[in-house]
Design a protein around this motif. Structure first.
Motif, PDB file in Angstrom:
ATOM      1  N   ASP A   1      10.145  18.497 -12.784  1.00 18.47           N
ATOM      2  CA  ASP A   1       9.987  19.132 -11.482  1.00 18.47           C
ATOM      3  C   ASP A   1       9.345  18.172 -10.474  1.00 18.47           C
ATOM      4  O   ASP A   1       8.713  17.175 -10.851  1.00 18.47           O
ATOM      5  N   LYS A   2       9.492  18.536  -9.206  1.00 20.52           N
ATOM      6  CA  LYS A   2       9.002  17.694  -8.119  1.00 20.52           C
ATOM      7  C   LYS A   2       7.514  17.398  -8.257  1.00 20.52           C
ATOM      8  O   LYS A   2       7.085  16.236  -8.153  1.00 20.52           O
ATOM      9  N   HIS A   3       6.692  18.434  -8.507  1.00 17.76           N
ATOM     10  CA  HIS A   3       5.243  18.207  -8.556  1.00 17.76           C
ATOM     11  C   HIS A   3       4.856  17.336  -9.754  1.00 17.76           C
ATOM     12  O   HIS A   3       3.874  16.587  -9.689  1.00 17.76           O
ATOM     13  N   VAL A   4       5.626  17.409 -10.843  1.00 16.55           N
ATOM     14  CA  VAL A   4       5.330  16.576 -12.012  1.00 16.55           C
ATOM     15  C   VAL A   4       5.657  15.114 -11.694  1.00 16.55           C
ATOM     16  O   VAL A   4       4.889  14.213 -12.034  1.00 16.55           O
ATOM     17  N   PHE A   5       6.789  14.896 -11.038  1.00 13.61           N
ATOM     18  CA  PHE A   5       7.167  13.536 -10.638  1.00 13.61           C
ATOM     19  C   PHE A   5       6.103  12.924  -9.722  1.00 13.61           C
ATOM     20  O   PHE A   5       5.677  11.779  -9.924  1.00 13.61           O
ATOM     21  N   GLN A   6       5.664  13.677  -8.742  1.00 14.11           N
ATOM     22  CA  GLN A   6       4.660  13.156  -7.813  1.00 14.11           C
ATOM     23  C   GLN A   6       3.331  12.906  -8.515  1.00 14.11           C
ATOM     24  O   GLN A   6       2.659  11.903  -8.250  1.00 14.11           O
ATOM     25  N   ARG A   7       2.966  13.796  -9.402  1.00 10.34           N
ATOM     26  CA  ARG A   7       1.722  13.632 -10.153  1.00 10.34           C
ATOM     27  C   ARG A   7       1.791  12.411 -11.071  1.00 10.34           C
ATOM     28  O   ARG A   7       0.810  11.677 -11.205  1.00 10.34           O
ATOM     29  N   LEU A   8       2.946  12.186 -11.683  1.00 12.26           N
ATOM     30  CA  LEU A   8       3.120  11.019 -12.543  1.00 12.26           C
ATOM     31  C   LEU A   8       2.957   9.734 -11.747  1.00 12.26           C
ATOM     32  O   LEU A   8       2.245   8.806 -12.177  1.00 12.26           O
ATOM     33  N   CYS A   9       3.583   9.667 -10.594  1.00  8.50           N
ATOM     34  CA  CYS A   9       3.468   8.472  -9.750  1.00  8.50           C
ATOM     35  C   CYS A   9       2.019   8.239  -9.315  1.00  8.50           C
ATOM     36  O   CYS A   9       1.520   7.104  -9.346  1.00  8.50           O
ATOM     37  N   CYS A  10       1.333   9.316  -8.936  1.00  9.58           N
ATOM     38  CA  CYS A  10      -0.070   9.194  -8.515  1.00  9.58           C
ATOM     39  C   CYS A  10      -0.951   8.740  -9.673  1.00  9.58           C
ATOM     40  O   CYS A  10      -1.871   7.928  -9.488  1.00  9.58           O
ATOM     41  N   THR A  11      -0.695   9.244 -10.865  1.00  2.00           N
ATOM     42  CA  THR A  11      -1.489   8.874 -12.042  1.00  2.00           C
ATOM     43  C   THR A  11      -1.324   7.398 -12.359  1.00  2.00           C
ATOM     44  O   THR A  11      -2.313   6.678 -12.588  1.00  2.00           O
ATOM     45  N   LEU A  12      -0.085   6.928 -12.389  1.00  2.00           N
ATOM     46  CA  LEU A  12       0.161   5.516 -12.686  1.00  2.00           C
ATOM     47  C   LEU A  12      -0.461   4.613 -11.631  1.00  2.00           C
ATOM     48  O   LEU A  12      -0.982   3.532 -11.944  1.00  2.00           O
ATOM     49  N   LYS A  13      -0.448   5.075 -10.393  1.00  2.00           N
ATOM     50  CA  LYS A  13      -1.004   4.265  -9.307  1.00  2.00           C
ATOM     51  C   LYS A  13      -2.532   4.295  -9.321  1.00  2.00           C
ATOM     52  O   LYS A  13      -3.184   3.247  -9.148  1.00  2.00           O
ATOM     53  N   SER A  14      -3.107   5.473  -9.549  1.00  2.00           N
ATOM     54  CA  SER A  14      -4.570   5.582  -9.521  1.00  2.00           C
ATOM     55  C   SER A  14      -5.220   4.830 -10.675  1.00  2.00           C
ATOM     56  O   SER A  14      -6.330   4.314 -10.546  1.00  2.00           O
ATOM     57  N   LEU A  15      -4.531   4.756 -11.805  1.00  2.00           N
ATOM     58  CA  LEU A  15      -5.050   4.017 -12.954  1.00  2.00           C
ATOM     59  C   LEU A  15      -4.715   2.533 -12.883  1.00  2.00           C
ATOM     60  O   LEU A  15      -5.012   1.782 -13.812  1.00  2.00           O
ATOM     61  N   LYS A  16      -4.064   2.130 -11.779  1.00  2.00           N
ATOM     62  CA  LYS A  16      -3.677   0.737 -11.554  1.00  2.00           C
ATOM     63  C   LYS A  16      -2.744   0.207 -12.647  1.00  2.00           C
ATOM     64  O   LYS A  16      -2.762  -0.986 -12.993  1.00  2.00           O
ATOM     65  N   LEU A  17      -1.946   1.108 -13.202  1.00  2.00           N
ATOM     66  CA  LEU A  17      -0.937   0.706 -14.177  1.00  2.00           C
ATOM     67  C   LEU A  17       0.360   0.299 -13.485  1.00  2.00           C
ATOM     68  O   LEU A  17       1.190  -0.399 -14.070  1.00  2.00           O
ATOM     69  N   LEU A  18       0.517   0.751 -12.259  1.00  2.00           N
ATOM     70  CA  LEU A  18       1.724   0.456 -11.490  1.00  2.00           C
ATOM     71  C   LEU A  18       1.348   0.404 -10.013  1.00  2.00           C
ATOM     72  O   LEU A  18       0.596   1.267  -9.539  1.00  2.00           O
ATOM     73  N   GLU A  19       1.857  -0.586  -9.301  1.00  2.00           N
ATOM     74  CA  GLU A  19       1.574  -0.735  -7.880  1.00  2.00           C
ATOM     75  C   GLU A  19       2.856  -1.010  -7.113  1.00  2.00           C
ATOM     76  O   GLU A  19       3.845  -1.491  -7.682  1.00  2.00           O
ATOM     77  N   ASP A  20       2.820  -0.700  -5.816  1.00  2.00           N
ATOM     78  CA  ASP A  20       3.958  -1.052  -4.965  1.00  2.00           C
ATOM     79  C   ASP A  20       4.106  -2.571  -4.962  1.00  2.00           C
ATOM     80  O   ASP A  20       3.116  -3.295  -4.817  1.00  2.00           O
ATOM     81  N   ASP A  21       5.338  -3.035  -5.150  1.00  2.00           N
ATOM     82  CA  ASP A  21       5.530  -4.472  -4.983  1.00  2.00           C
ATOM     83  C   ASP A  21       6.132  -4.749  -3.610  1.00  2.00           C
ATOM     84  O   ASP A  21       6.201  -3.852  -2.759  1.00  2.00           O
ATOM     85  N   ARG A  22       6.572  -5.940  -3.406  1.00  2.00           N
ATOM     86  CA  ARG A  22       7.003  -6.347  -2.053  1.00  2.00           C
ATOM     87  C   ARG A  22       8.190  -5.539  -1.556  1.00  2.00           C
ATOM     88  O   ARG A  22       8.291  -5.242  -0.361  1.00  2.00           O
ATOM     89  N   HIS A  23       9.081  -5.154  -2.460  1.00  2.00           N
ATOM     90  CA  HIS A  23      10.318  -4.500  -2.029  1.00  2.00           C
ATOM     91  C   HIS A  23      10.463  -3.070  -2.549  1.00  2.00           C
ATOM     92  O   HIS A  23      11.154  -2.266  -1.919  1.00  2.00           O
ATOM     93  N   VAL A  24       9.842  -2.749  -3.674  1.00  2.00           N
ATOM     94  CA  VAL A  24      10.046  -1.444  -4.317  1.00  2.00           C
ATOM     95  C   VAL A  24       8.707  -0.740  -4.499  1.00  2.00           C
ATOM     96  O   VAL A  24       7.771  -1.300  -5.088  1.00  2.00           O
ATOM     97  N   GLY A  25       8.624   0.492  -4.001  1.00  2.00           N
ATOM     98  CA  GLY A  25       7.406   1.281  -4.157  1.00  2.00           C
ATOM     99  C   GLY A  25       7.330   1.947  -5.519  1.00  2.00           C
ATOM    100  O   GLY A  25       8.305   1.967  -6.287  1.00  2.00           O
ATOM    101  N   VAL A  26       6.176   2.514  -5.828  1.00  2.00           N
ATOM    102  CA  VAL A  26       5.962   3.146  -7.132  1.00  2.00           C
ATOM    103  C   VAL A  26       6.936   4.299  -7.347  1.00  2.00           C
ATOM    104  O   VAL A  26       7.531   4.430  -8.420  1.00  2.00           O
ATOM    105  N   GLN A  27       7.132   5.137  -6.333  1.00  2.00           N
ATOM    106  CA  GLN A  27       8.027   6.282  -6.500  1.00  2.00           C
ATOM    107  C   GLN A  27       9.447   5.847  -6.836  1.00  2.00           C
ATOM    108  O   GLN A  27      10.081   6.414  -7.734  1.00  2.00           O
ATOM    109  N   GLU A  28       9.935   4.846  -6.148  1.00  3.43           N
ATOM    110  CA  GLU A  28      11.293   4.381  -6.420  1.00  3.43           C
ATOM    111  C   GLU A  28      11.379   3.725  -7.794  1.00  3.43           C
ATOM    112  O   GLU A  28      12.363   3.914  -8.526  1.00  3.43           O
ATOM    113  N   ALA A  29      10.357   2.962  -8.190  1.00  3.58           N
ATOM    114  CA  ALA A  29      10.357   2.312  -9.508  1.00  3.58           C
ATOM    115  C   ALA A  29      10.390   3.355 -10.624  1.00  3.58           C
ATOM    116  O   ALA A  29      11.163   3.235 -11.585  1.00  3.58           O
TER     117      ALA A  29
END
Length: 377
Positions: free
Chosen positions: A49-77
């Motif tokens: 679901d939408k809220h799970v996808f958004q929560r997953l992206c926020c979790t990976l980003k907040s834990l610094k496991l995944l970051e936006d790179d020069r061309h592709v953001g966390v959500q798209e990755a």
């Protein structure tokens, strides 16, 4: 003349190149369209679901496991990764869908795979210890007989790819190229341990022995007196309660005119099979949600070992964030029947004293079940 031809080839290949990715929607715009669209669209595309996808992206980003790179953001990755594992899609098709080069898709897939595997110690672990699970406590079929049971263990075959010279060792049941994955789960359908990388011909008990005897695997052993339920392919020993051999066991054996157990051992086996059914339902949800586990592309062996772990992380994350997820609800049937994966049992080297201890536990449960089951005058 030759020089002129070479110049022409160079010009047509590199300078006057026809653009390939010309869709009106970029990858980021496609993801945003799904997030703003009908809820079924994002669920069908990413299997959450939408809220799970958004929560997953926020979790990976907040834990610094995944970051936006020069061309592709966390959500798209994350969307690229989910699109591939949720449809067993090839990199070429993902490149077309997200309007990226194959190199970019490949790089983002590996980035998210690594991030999810780094998240696994926080997600794939026992959630509580020393407590009777609610699924047992609130079910008279299992309580108080199995009050010390903390989960179920079993192995499953997932698709693998191997070069021709190595395929013999990876050919599991049905002559398919597979890897044998051992998992433990709790009764709320969350994985608590995942062990991957064994070829399809490996026996469940051999994998189990390796998993529990190597300290680096960090197997979550039950506290003293508690146990997992396991099938007949494992040894009945402290911490691991197996069914009686030589008696009817599988749930399908209790369907039809002979569905009534004919003694304490058969009744024990029937209740044991019904309780252990949770691990089969977990595997069912996992493979339906992530078809890549049925049709593995020709990835390198190390990546193939990590993909089931990442899928189990996503499985647990979805279960935690969306208890009413539609796939979990579809498999929330206590006695759902699955095709059994038969393996020749291999006994572990255990002392008679220890084997007798868990055998006495099994016999006591069987007798208590039978006494409560048969009518009394």
């Amino acid at each position: 003349m030759i020089i002129c031809m070479n110049i022409y080839d160079y010009w047509s290949s590199y300078i006057d190149k026809v653009p390939c990715h010309t869709s009106i929607l970029s990858g980021a715009e496609y993801v945003q369209e799904l997030l703003n669209g009908h809820p079924d669209r994002i669920y069908n595309s990413f299997r959450m679901d939408k809220h799970v996808f958004q929560r997953l992206c926020c979790t990976l980003k907040s834990l610094k496991l995944l970051e936006d790179d020069r061309h592709v953001g966390v959500q798209e990755a994350v969307a690229i990764f989910l699109y591939i594992v949720s449809h067993s899609e090839r990199m070429r098709m993902a490149a077309e869908r997200f309007q990226r080069s194959k190199d970019t898709i490949h790089r983002q897939f590996k980035r998210v795979l690594a991030a999810l595997c780094m998240l696994s110690p926080q997600i794939i672990r026992p959630q509580s210890e020393g407590e009777t699970p609610a699924e047992i406590l609130n079910n008279p079929k299992f309580y108080p007989y199995f009050e010390k049971c903390i989960g179920a263990i079993d192995g499953t075959h997932v698709a693998a790819w191997a070069p021709a010279q190595k395929q013999t060792s990876y050919r599991g049941r049905k002559v398919l190229v597979t890897q044998n994955v051992m998992c433990a789960c709790s009764f709320d359908m969350m994985f608590t341990f995942v062990y991957t990388g064994w070829e399809g011909t490996a026996n469940d008990s051999r994998i189990f022995t390796d998993a529990v005897t190597r300290p680096e695997n960090k197997f979550p052993f039950p506290n003293e007196g508690y146990y997992y339920v396991v099938d007949a392919g494992y040894t009945n020993m402290p911490g691991f309660l197996a069914p009686y051999r030589g008696e009817r066991y599988h749930l399908r054996d209790y369907r039809g005119p002979h569905r009534t157990p004919r003694g304490p051992r058969e009744l024990f086996n029937y209740r044991h099979s019904s309780l252990r059914n949770v691990i089969e339902r977990c595997f069912g949800v996992l493979k339906v949600r992530f078809p890549i586990l049925k049709y593995m592309p020709n990835y390198p062996p190390r990546r193939q070992r990590r993909i089931p772990i990442a899928c189990c992380v996503l499985h647990n994350f979805i279960r935690k964030e969306a208890r009413r997820d539609r796939l979990f609800e579809a498999f929330d049937v206590e006695d759902m029947i699955f095709e059994e994966e038969n393996n020749t049992p291999t006994n572990l080297d255990m002392s008679q004293e220890n084997l007798a201890q868990i055998t006495n536990v099994r016999n006591a449960i069987a007798e208590d079940l039978w006494q409560d089951f048969i009518p009394h005058p």
